[in-house]
Design an enzyme around this catalytic site. Sequence first.
Site, PDB file in Angstrom:
ATOM      1  N   LYS A   1       0.824  -1.218   0.000  1.00 57.02           N
ATOM      2  CA  LYS A   1       0.000   0.000   0.000  1.00 57.02           C
ATOM      3  C   LYS A   1       0.859   1.270   0.000  1.00 57.02           C
ATOM      4  CE  LYS A   1      -3.511  -2.698   0.860  1.00 57.02           C
ATOM      5  NZ  LYS A   1      -4.791  -2.835   0.225  1.00 57.02           N
TER       6      LYS A   1
HETATM    7  C1  LIG Z   1      -0.974  -7.767   2.348  1.00 51.33           C
HETATM    8  C2  LIG Z   1      -2.092  -7.635   1.393  1.00 51.33           C
HETATM    9  N1  LIG Z   1      -2.149  -8.459   0.337  1.00 51.33           N
HETATM   10  C3  LIG Z   1      -3.136  -8.395  -0.542  1.00 51.33           C
HETATM   11  C4  LIG Z   1      -4.176  -7.498  -0.403  1.00 51.33           C
HETATM   12  C5  LIG Z   1      -5.243  -7.470  -1.437  1.00 51.33           C
HETATM   13  O1  LIG Z   1      -5.123  -6.358  -2.278  1.00 51.33           O
HETATM   14  P1  LIG Z   1      -6.358  -5.789  -3.081  1.00 51.33           P
HETATM   15  O2  LIG Z   1      -7.370  -5.377  -2.083  1.00 51.33           O
HETATM   16  O3  LIG Z   1      -5.791  -4.648  -3.832  1.00 51.33           O
HETATM   17  O4  LIG Z   1      -6.858  -6.887  -3.916  1.00 51.33           O
HETATM   18  C6  LIG Z   1      -4.176  -6.621   0.688  1.00 51.33           C
HETATM   19  C7  LIG Z   1      -5.228  -5.620   0.912  1.00 51.33           C
HETATM   20  O5  LIG Z   1      -5.875  -5.118   0.105  1.00 51.33           O
HETATM   21  C8  LIG Z   1      -3.096  -6.678   1.587  1.00 51.33           C
HETATM   22  O6  LIG Z   1      -3.028  -5.824   2.604  1.00 51.33           O
HETATM   23  N1  LIG Z   2      -6.428  -5.067   2.288  1.00 53.50           N
HETATM   24  C1  LIG Z   2      -6.828  -3.726   2.530  1.00 53.50           C
HETATM   25  C2  LIG Z   2      -8.298  -3.565   2.394  1.00 53.50           C
HETATM   26  C3  LIG Z   2      -8.646  -3.220   0.980  1.00 53.50           C
HETATM   27  O1  LIG Z   2      -8.486  -1.909   0.883  1.00 53.50           O
HETATM   28  P1  LIG Z   2      -8.027  -1.066  -0.362  1.00 53.50           P
HETATM   29  O2  LIG Z   2      -7.581   0.204   0.290  1.00 53.50           O
HETATM   30  O3  LIG Z   2      -6.921  -1.727  -1.069  1.00 53.50           O
HETATM   31  O4  LIG Z   2      -9.233  -0.848  -1.172  1.00 53.50           O
HETATM   32  C4  LIG Z   2      -6.260  -3.311   3.863  1.00 53.50           C
HETATM   33  O5  LIG Z   2      -5.293  -3.933   4.259  1.00 53.50           O
HETATM   34  O6  LIG Z   2      -6.702  -2.393   4.482  1.00 53.50           O
END
Ligand SMILES: Cc1ncc(COP(=O)(O)O)c(C=O)c1O
Ligand SMILES: N[C@@H](CCOP(=O)(O)O)C(=O)O
Length: 466
Positions: free
Chosen positions: A112
């Site tokens: 993120k």
């Molecule tokens: C560590 C981790 N992997 C995978 C995901 C999944 O990603 P996305 O929500 O973009 O599909 C998330 C949260 O979104 C995450 O925090």
């Molecule tokens: N996996 C995310 C939740 C999904 O949120 P997004 O911000 O990717 O739409 C988290 O860890 O918060």
Amino acid sequence: MDYISTRGSAPALDFEGATLAGLASDGGLYVPREWPRFSADEIAAMAGLPYAELAAKIMFPFVEGSLTYDRLLELTRQAYGRFAHKAVTPLKQLDEQQWVLELFHGPTLAFKDVALQLLGLLFEEFLGRSERNLTIVGATSGDTGSAAIDAVAGRAKVDIFMLHPKGRVSDVQRRQMTTVLAPNVHNIAIDGSFDDAQATVKRMFNDHAMTDRFAIGAVNSINWARLMAQVVYYFAAGLQLGAPHRKVAFSVPTGNFGDVFAGYVAAQMGLPVEKLIVATNVNDILHRALAEGDYSQGTVTPTAAPSMDIQVSSNFERLLFDLGGRDGKALAEQMAGFEATKAMQLTNAQREGAAALFSSARTDADEMAQAIRWAWENCGELIDPHTACGLFAARTAGIDASIPVVTLATAHPAKFPDAVERATGQRSGLPARVGDLFEREEKCVELTGDYESIADFVAQHASPKI
Ligand SMILES: Cc1ncc(COP(=O)(O)O)c(C=O)c1O
Ligand SMILES: N[C@@H](CCOP(=O)(O)O)C(=O)O
């Protein structure tokens, strides 16, 4: 570039407008009016660029009109200058075919950071152009929350309210959020799941009692700018493995469908992608949707990969919009049906369109542990449980042996030390840059999932829009 809503009736906005708006006023998600496309020669010319420069080249078509190229480059240099690895998103080889793309070298140890470090700077840039204050309301299953808080803590003209499901994030994830004591940061633990938190956030965008007083903004991947920044690392990995002259497959641990949708965008922009493998845990709405056409919300089951404990995947709407010929009116009806019944069947066109690029797999607890163990015993790499879902899916996807398969390593193993230790007997230590996380004071309010109590809390603590 201007941005249109997937539900067809919100006004089109430029990049600055779409970034500050987050969600479209008709409940849809903003997407660029068209996908910019690079030729093979243009892609080849990007090989070897430092990450921040590559990022500016890939993203410029999306921001043109709101930022100059030079300003964008200054922002990408600033954002990625905070990463602990010079390559920003280094690529590691596991065996003849399998690779991992480490996306966790940012300040909060998850992918993120790649988008949110930039988004924090974009907010500052755009808010500096007007008198407006922004009230960010976000939902997190653990990682978005800490990355967003790190990106905006202490910044002028921004308050952040971050909702997380009480007891359903790891201790490291919780503390990365709750130990940030800046006055503009408000952590809220709610009863319920991430899906409940996300539904509250979306409801607030359409609550006129709130939007009349506050400029509500988004840091979740409903905000287009999040996905835009994630497109870059697909190009970074592809270029290192021979693109544009060679295809690459990606396996993406998935919850809200944001990260893997960024891969779809990279493919639309000209990156030769063999397959995007959508890797879920047992919260498998996306696997059911792609394998059987059944997009229906199940009950959320807590797993060792809690950030993917999601059963409503917001960004899937962006894919359905594209695959359905960008017919906003038809999609608005389809989504209204889903919101009313919590179930939806994909149309044949949507199923066939998706099958051309996507495959999917669901990973259960044993398979997750097996994948963590395999990476440790065969390659000496500790991987986290989310990455493990990706690696399990990558190794079982049946991709032709001549094509490299890159698993996105979405979090540092130290964020989930118990699951990693159970699988390998090894405990991954927190990197020094995280500091004394377990010694710090925590600040968090606990509220029921009830919408009114959350909206009241936000209204009491946020700054009015002007
Ligand atoms: C560590 C981790 N992997 C995978 C995901 C999944 O990603 P996305 O929500 O973009 O599909 C998330 C949260 O979104 C995450 O925090
Ligand atoms: N996996 C995310 C939740 C999904 O949120 P997004 O911000 O990717 O739409 C988290 O860890 O918060």
